[in-house]
Design a protein around this motif. Sequence first.
Motif, PDB file in Angstrom:
ATOM      1  N   ASN A 422      -5.211  -1.336  11.163  1.00  7.66           N
ATOM      2  CA  ASN A 422      -6.117  -2.115  10.314  1.00  7.66           C
ATOM      3  C   ASN A 422      -5.998  -1.680   8.862  1.00  7.66           C
ATOM      4  OD1 ASN A 422      -8.140  -3.930  12.056  1.00  7.66           O
ATOM      5  ND2 ASN A 422      -7.682  -2.067  13.217  1.00  7.66           N
ATOM      6  N   PHE A 423      -4.783  -1.839   8.313  1.00  7.55           N
ATOM      7  CA  PHE A 423      -4.521  -1.476   6.933  1.00  7.55           C
ATOM      8  C   PHE A 423      -4.740  -2.697   6.025  1.00  7.55           C
ATOM      9  CE2 PHE A 423      -1.307   1.512   9.029  1.00  7.55           C
ATOM     10  CZ  PHE A 423      -2.211   2.566   9.046  1.00  7.55           C
ATOM     11  N   PRO A 424      -4.923  -2.461   4.718  1.00  7.42           N
ATOM     12  CA  PRO A 424      -5.097  -3.597   3.796  1.00  7.42           C
ATOM     13  C   PRO A 424      -3.915  -4.562   3.895  1.00  7.42           C
ATOM     14  CG  PRO A 424      -5.599  -1.525   2.698  1.00  7.42           C
ATOM     15  CD  PRO A 424      -5.012  -1.166   4.036  1.00  7.42           C
ATOM     16  N   LYS A 425      -4.219  -5.837   3.710  1.00  3.79           N
ATOM     17  CA  LYS A 425      -3.207  -6.879   3.877  1.00  3.79           C
ATOM     18  C   LYS A 425      -2.733  -7.396   2.524  1.00  3.79           C
ATOM     19  CE  LYS A 425      -2.563 -11.456   5.995  1.00  3.79           C
ATOM     20  NZ  LYS A 425      -3.197 -12.507   6.823  1.00  3.79           N
ATOM     21  N   PRO A 426      -1.423  -7.445   2.311  1.00  2.00           N
ATOM     22  CA  PRO A 426      -0.910  -8.013   1.066  1.00  2.00           C
ATOM     23  C   PRO A 426      -1.350  -9.475   0.917  1.00  2.00           C
ATOM     24  CG  PRO A 426       0.818  -6.841   2.246  1.00  2.00           C
ATOM     25  CD  PRO A 426      -0.347  -6.946   3.182  1.00  2.00           C
ATOM     26  N   GLY A 427      -1.668  -9.855  -0.292  1.00  2.00           N
ATOM     27  CA  GLY A 427      -2.107 -11.227  -0.556  1.00  2.00           C
ATOM     28  C   GLY A 427      -2.280 -11.424  -2.037  1.00  2.00           C
ATOM     29  N   ASP A 428      -3.392 -12.048  -2.411  1.00  2.00           N
ATOM     30  CA  ASP A 428      -3.655 -12.255  -3.833  1.00  2.00           C
ATOM     31  C   ASP A 428      -3.813 -10.928  -4.567  1.00  2.00           C
ATOM     32  OD1 ASP A 428      -3.579 -14.968  -3.404  1.00  2.00           O
ATOM     33  OD2 ASP A 428      -5.755 -15.154  -3.156  1.00  2.00           O
ATOM     34  N   GLU A 429      -4.355  -9.933  -3.852  1.00  2.00           N
ATOM     35  CA  GLU A 429      -4.511  -8.600  -4.417  1.00  2.00           C
ATOM     36  C   GLU A 429      -3.481  -7.663  -3.789  1.00  2.00           C
ATOM     37  OE1 GLU A 429      -6.427  -7.617  -6.835  1.00  2.00           O
ATOM     38  OE2 GLU A 429      -7.366  -9.586  -7.087  1.00  2.00           O
ATOM     39  N   PRO A 430      -3.030  -6.664  -4.534  1.00  2.00           N
ATOM     40  CA  PRO A 430      -2.107  -5.684  -3.937  1.00  2.00           C
ATOM     41  C   PRO A 430      -2.799  -4.942  -2.802  1.00  2.00           C
ATOM     42  CG  PRO A 430      -2.961  -4.884  -6.034  1.00  2.00           C
ATOM     43  CD  PRO A 430      -3.399  -6.319  -5.916  1.00  2.00           C
ATOM     44  N   ALA A 431      -2.063  -4.675  -1.753  1.00  2.00           N
ATOM     45  CA  ALA A 431      -2.624  -3.984  -0.587  1.00  2.00           C
ATOM     46  C   ALA A 431      -2.457  -2.484  -0.781  1.00  2.00           C
ATOM     47  CB  ALA A 431      -1.928  -4.449   0.691  1.00  2.00           C
ATOM     48  N   LEU A 432      -3.370  -1.887  -1.543  1.00  2.00           N
ATOM     49  CA  LEU A 432      -3.275  -0.472  -1.876  1.00  2.00           C
ATOM     50  C   LEU A 432      -3.972   0.361  -0.814  1.00  2.00           C
ATOM     51  CD1 LEU A 432      -3.936  -0.650  -5.727  1.00  2.00           C
ATOM     52  CD2 LEU A 432      -1.792  -0.961  -4.464  1.00  2.00           C
ATOM     53  N   MET A 433      -3.293   1.395  -0.368  1.00  2.00           N
ATOM     54  CA  MET A 433      -3.776   2.217   0.729  1.00  2.00           C
ATOM     55  C   MET A 433      -4.311   3.557   0.223  1.00  2.00           C
ATOM     56  SD  MET A 433      -0.523   1.497   3.276  1.00  2.00           S
ATOM     57  CE  MET A 433      -1.144   2.372   4.712  1.00  2.00           C
ATOM     58  N   GLN A 434      -5.245   4.112   0.960  1.00  2.00           N
ATOM     59  CA  GLN A 434      -5.652   5.494   0.756  1.00  2.00           C
ATOM     60  C   GLN A 434      -4.525   6.409   1.264  1.00  2.00           C
ATOM     61  OE1 GLN A 434      -8.718   4.588  -0.945  1.00  2.00           O
ATOM     62  NE2 GLN A 434      -9.595   6.325   0.133  1.00  2.00           N
ATOM     63  N   HIS A 435      -4.460   7.622   0.766  1.00  2.00           N
ATOM     64  CA  HIS A 435      -3.458   8.550   1.305  1.00  2.00           C
ATOM     65  C   HIS A 435      -3.702   8.808   2.788  1.00  2.00           C
ATOM     66  CE1 HIS A 435      -1.675  12.625   2.092  1.00  2.00           C
ATOM     67  NE2 HIS A 435      -0.637  11.925   1.698  1.00  2.00           N
ATOM     68  N   GLY A 436      -4.973   8.810   3.206  1.00  2.00           N
ATOM     69  CA  GLY A 436      -5.278   8.971   4.629  1.00  2.00           C
ATOM     70  C   GLY A 436      -4.693   7.850   5.471  1.00  2.00           C
ATOM     71  N   ASP A 437      -4.624   6.640   4.898  1.00  2.00           N
ATOM     72  CA  ASP A 437      -3.983   5.523   5.613  1.00  2.00           C
ATOM     73  C   ASP A 437      -2.489   5.784   5.794  1.00  2.00           C
ATOM     74  OD1 ASP A 437      -6.353   4.073   5.711  1.00  2.00           O
ATOM     75  OD2 ASP A 437      -5.942   2.993   3.854  1.00  2.00           O
TER      76      ASP A 437
END
Length: 650
Positions: A422-437
Motif C-alpha cells: 500500500n505505497f503511494p500511487k504515481p498520478g497527478d502528484e509525485p508518489a513520494l515515499m517515506q524511508h520506512g516505505d
Amino acid sequence: MSQPLVPVAARHVTCPPEDFRRASEEAVATARAGIARLKSLPASRTAREVLELFDETSATLDDASARASVVRHTHPEAALREAAEAAEQALENLSNDIRMDRGVYDVLSAVDLSGEDAATRKWMEKVLRDFRRAGVDRDEATREKVKALQEELIRIGQEFSRNISQDTRKVSLPPSALDGLPEDYVRAHAPGPDGQVRISTDYPDLVPFLTYARDGKAREQLWRANRQRGHPANVDVLGRLVARRHELATLLGYPHWAAYATEDKMVRTADAARDFIQKIATASEARMKRDYQVLLERKQKDEPQATQVEPWDSGYLDDRVKAEQYAFDSQTVRPYFEYTRVKQGVLDLTARLFGVTYRPVKDVPVWHPDVEVFDVYEGATLKGRFFLDMHPRADKYKHAAQFTLTSGKSGRRLPEGALICNFPKPGDEPALMQHGDVETFFHEFGHLLHHIFGGHTQWAGLSGVRTEWDFVEAPSQMLEEWARDVTCLQTFATHYQTGEKLPAELVERMLRADEFGKGLFVRQQMFYAALSLELYRRDPKGLDATALVRELQGQYIPFPYLEGTYFHLTFGHLDGYSSNYYTYMWSLVIAKDLFTVFQEQGLLNPAPAQAYRRAVLEPGGSDDAARLVNRFLGRDYDFRAYEAWLNKAA
C-alpha cells in the motif's frame, strides 16, 4: 525433449466468479482422486510413486488455496472475493480431511525411505509429524471433533481478516490540520464542498499525518479512528478464534494453543518463546526509558505542563527530535524516494546481486490495472514470475505482504508470487515515499526472492519459504539493510525534480537519527509479541482481550492505554501468526548475524549474495533453518550481532 515450463497462475486469478468456482471445484476433485489413488496403490508400489502422488495432490490443493487467498485479499469485485473466500474454505477443509485420513497416514508411514536422500527424509518427517499434530492417530470421535473445529476456525479467521480489510475510516478536519504536512500531501487532500479535508486510516494517509501534522488534536482524532477499526465487529470474532484454538489444542493433548503452535518452530516451546520475549525486553529496557524521556522533554518545550507522551504524539515527537537534535528532517529525503525510481532501484540491485534479470510482461491478464507482472530469468532460463500490486484501494489488504500464487517444483512448475502493498500511487502528484516505505519494499521483496529462488526443489512440499516459521522473516529483514546503505541508496535515490543523487551526508544524518527510538521500537515489538503469546497461553474462559492489552501495554511500553481503543481487533497477525509474533524479533537476531558476511565482503559484491542464495534461499524447506544458516556462516548463529545493533549509540 521436455517442454519449457511456463507460468500459469494469471488465468486462475483473473477469471469471472463462475470460472473461479469451477476451477476450485476441479482442484478439489483432482485432489480427492489423487488421495483415492494413493490409498489404492498396489503393494508393489515404489517409494517414489507414493511420494510423487502425495506431493502433486498436496500441491494442487496448496496452490489453489494460495490463489484463492490472493483473490480474497485483492480483487476489486466483491462477487469474486466472495467466491474466493468460499473456495479457500473448501480447499482448506479438504486439506484438513487429508491430514486426518488414517489411510493416507498409513500409506505414507509405511514408505521405505532408506534409499532416499536427506531432503526427502526431512520432508516426510515433517509430513508425518503434521499428520499426528492434526490428530490422525486419535480415535474417530476425536478426529470428528478436530475436523469440525478446524473448519470453524477457517471461517472465523476469514471473518476476522475481512472485518479488518473492509474497515477503512475517515476523519473530517479543517484544512489547517494539514499544517506541517508535505506540499504533495496537502495538494492531494483538497477540501471538499463543506470546506473540510478527509484523511483516511489507510497507510499512505495515516503514517505521514501522524508523523508531520502539528495539530495534536487532529493527530489524536485520526489515531483514535485507526484504533477503533474492527470494533465492534471483531470483539466476538477474536473471542471465538481464541476459544476454538484453545479447545482444539487441549483436544489434541496440549495445555493451550501456544504450546501447540510453537512445537514445530525453532523455538520449540511456549516457555522458550516467553523467555525470549523477556530477554529482548530486558535488554532494551534502559534504552526505551531514555528514548521516552527525550520525547517527553521535547513535548514539554511545546507544553511545559505535560507529564506524559500520548501515543499519537510519539511519531511526531520522534520526527521533531531527529530534526532538531540529529539535524535530520525526514521530509528532506522524500523527494529522493519517488515510487517508480524506488521500484526500479530494488529490481536493479537485487538483479545485480543475485545474477538474474526481470523482464516486464505486458500480455498477462491481471486482477487490477495497477498490477505489474515480471518474469525472472537467469541467463536464458525462466526461473519464475511475480506480480506487483503496490497501491491502496477499497477492500484491499491493508498492509504489506508477499503472497504465493504457485509453489514451484523442479521440472514441474515455476514459482509465482505476488507482493501486495500500500505505497503511494504515481498520478497527478509525485508518489513520494517515506524511508520506512523503502525499507518495507526491500523487506517484502526479500520474501519474494526466497519464494522464487527456493521454488526449484525436488518436492513442492519443500518449495520456497517452507522453513520453520520463526526463520521465515530473516531473509527479508536482512534485505532491508540495502535500504540503509549510502552506496546502495545512491544507485537509485535521485531527486524527482532535479535528478540530484541522494547526498551521502544526508544519508549519514538519517542513519544517525534512525538510531534514536530503537529502544521504544523494540519494546513495542515485544508488547505485540507478548500480547500474541499470552492471548493464546491463557485460559480463554473469562479472558478479556481488551484488559489483556491494557495489562501488557503497561508492562512493555510507556505510552498509556486509552480506553475506547482496540488495537488488537485490527492486529491481523493474531489470526495468521496466532501466538507466534515473537518470530519477527527471533528472525531479526538471525538476520543481523547473516548480514555480518555482507558487511565484511561488501553489499554490492555478488559473491556473498550468490553464496547466500545457494546456502539459504535455494534449499527452501529442505533442511532445518539452523543448518542452512550454519552452512552460510560457517558456524552456528549467535546473539552478538543483534546485541551490537541494539546497543549502537544514537
